[in-house]
Design a protein around this motif. Structure first.
Motif, short mmCIF file in Angstrom:
data_model
loop_
_atom_site.label_atom_id
_atom_site.label_comp_id
_atom_site.label_asym_id
_atom_site.label_seq_id
_atom_site.Cartn_x
_atom_site.Cartn_y
_atom_site.Cartn_z
N PRO A 48 41.33 35.23 38.32
CA PRO A 48 41.33 36.35 39.27
C PRO A 48 42.66 37.11 39.26
CG PRO A 48 40.36 34.42 40.29
CD PRO A 48 40.91 33.98 38.95
N GLY A 49 42.57 38.44 39.17
CA GLY A 49 43.75 39.30 39.19
C GLY A 49 44.58 39.30 37.92
N GLN A 50 44.20 38.53 36.93
CA GLN A 50 44.98 38.41 35.69
C GLN A 50 44.65 39.53 34.71
OE1 GLN A 50 44.08 34.87 33.42
NE2 GLN A 50 46.05 34.87 32.38
N VAL A 86 35.54 42.14 34.99
CA VAL A 86 36.57 42.40 33.99
C VAL A 86 36.46 43.86 33.52
CG1 VAL A 86 37.44 41.79 31.71
CG2 VAL A 86 36.61 40.00 33.25
N VAL A 87 37.57 44.58 33.62
CA VAL A 87 37.63 45.98 33.20
C VAL A 87 38.56 46.09 32.00
CG1 VAL A 87 38.32 48.31 33.90
CG2 VAL A 87 37.23 46.80 35.56
N THR A 134 41.59 43.57 32.42
CA THR A 134 42.06 43.07 33.72
C THR A 134 40.87 42.54 34.51
OG1 THR A 134 43.78 44.79 33.75
CG2 THR A 134 43.27 43.71 35.86
N ASN A 135 41.03 41.36 35.12
CA ASN A 135 40.01 40.83 36.01
C ASN A 135 40.27 41.41 37.40
OD1 ASN A 135 38.21 39.41 37.56
ND2 ASN A 135 38.80 37.39 36.79
N MET A 136 39.39 42.27 37.86
CA MET A 136 39.57 42.96 39.14
C MET A 136 39.24 42.08 40.34
SD MET A 136 40.75 45.68 37.93
CE MET A 136 40.83 46.82 39.29
N SER A 137 38.60 40.97 40.10
CA SER A 137 38.23 40.06 41.19
C SER A 137 39.45 39.31 41.70
CB SER A 137 37.17 39.06 40.71
OG SER A 137 36.94 38.09 41.71
N LEU A 139 38.78 36.50 43.42
CA LEU A 139 38.22 35.18 43.67
C LEU A 139 37.64 34.48 42.45
CD1 LEU A 139 36.29 36.07 46.94
CD2 LEU A 139 38.52 34.96 46.76
N ASN A 140 37.03 35.21 41.52
CA ASN A 140 36.24 34.60 40.45
C ASN A 140 36.84 34.78 39.06
OD1 ASN A 140 34.15 33.84 42.29
ND2 ASN A 140 33.43 35.96 42.25
N LEU A 141 36.59 33.78 38.24
CA LEU A 141 36.93 33.85 36.82
C LEU A 141 36.08 34.95 36.18
CD1 LEU A 141 38.60 32.19 34.68
CD2 LEU A 141 36.46 31.01 34.19
N GLY A 142 36.65 35.69 35.22
CA GLY A 142 35.90 36.75 34.54
C GLY A 142 35.96 36.58 33.04
N THR A 143 34.86 36.89 32.36
CA THR A 143 34.82 36.82 30.89
C THR A 143 34.16 38.08 30.35
OG1 THR A 143 32.65 35.76 30.77
CG2 THR A 143 34.56 34.31 30.94
N LYS A 144 34.51 38.41 29.12
CA LYS A 144 33.90 39.55 28.43
C LYS A 144 34.00 39.32 26.93
CE LYS A 144 33.33 44.00 30.27
NZ LYS A 144 33.84 45.19 30.91
N SER A 145 32.92 39.65 26.21
CA SER A 145 32.87 39.50 24.75
C SER A 145 32.21 40.71 24.11
CB SER A 145 32.06 38.26 24.36
OG SER A 145 32.72 37.10 24.76
#
Length: 158
Positions: A48-50, A86-87, A134-137, A139-145
């Motif tokens: 989150p936020g990373q 994730v953006v 960037t993970n806009m959340s 609270l939650n882990l985000g992934t993108k492929s």
């Protein structure tokens, strides 16, 4: 009489040489385009936020004429899978000839991005692609492929 023959032959030779020099020559350069797909996916996992960079994928471009130069290079981001918020911020492409370009991109799947820094460079070689996101959340882990590909438009150098 002999002098007339020599003069005629000389004039004929001059006329032939003049025609050869004034005749336009047409050179046909080989041109074309070819698409190469990455064998693996660009993937990112963010807390989150990373903010961070995905893994880098390689695309080997070969089989074009040895002297092929790039007239246009496009990157298609390919299909997307994701979870979370994730953006994407940008996509980076580099080549084995030392050129690199970062292109603004918000993460659309199957988006074709046109580069500008690869023009007039050698077409054959290895290209690497990655993206920043960037993970806009909070609270939650985000992934993108993504499964990217590149299309090389080329001409033979002559």
């Amino acid at each position: 009489m002999r002098t007339k023959k020599v003069v005629r032959r000389f004039l004929a030779m001059v006329i032939v040489m003049t025609l050869m020099l004034t005749t336009s020559m047409t050179v046909f350069a080989a041109t074309g385009n070819r698409t190469y797909k990455a064998s693996s996916k660009m993937t990112i996992v963010l807390n989150p936020g990373q903010r961070g960079d995905s893994n880098t994928v390689s695309i080997r471009v070969s089989g074009l004429p040895e002297d092929a130069i790039i007239t246009k290079l496009t990157v298609n981001t390919g299909t997307m899978s994701y979870s979370g918020a994730v953006v994407c911020n940008s996509l980076t492409i580099s080549s084995s000839n030392g050129r690199t370009e970062q292109i603004g991109w918000t993460g659309q799947a199957n988006k074709t991005l046109t580069t500008s820094k690869f023009l007039a460079s050698a077409a054959n070689g290895t290209y690497t692609i990655s993206f920043n996101a960037t993970n806009m959340s909070s609270l939650n882990l985000g992934t993108k492929s993504y499964q990217p590909s590149i299309t090389i438009y080329w001409d033979d150098e002559f």
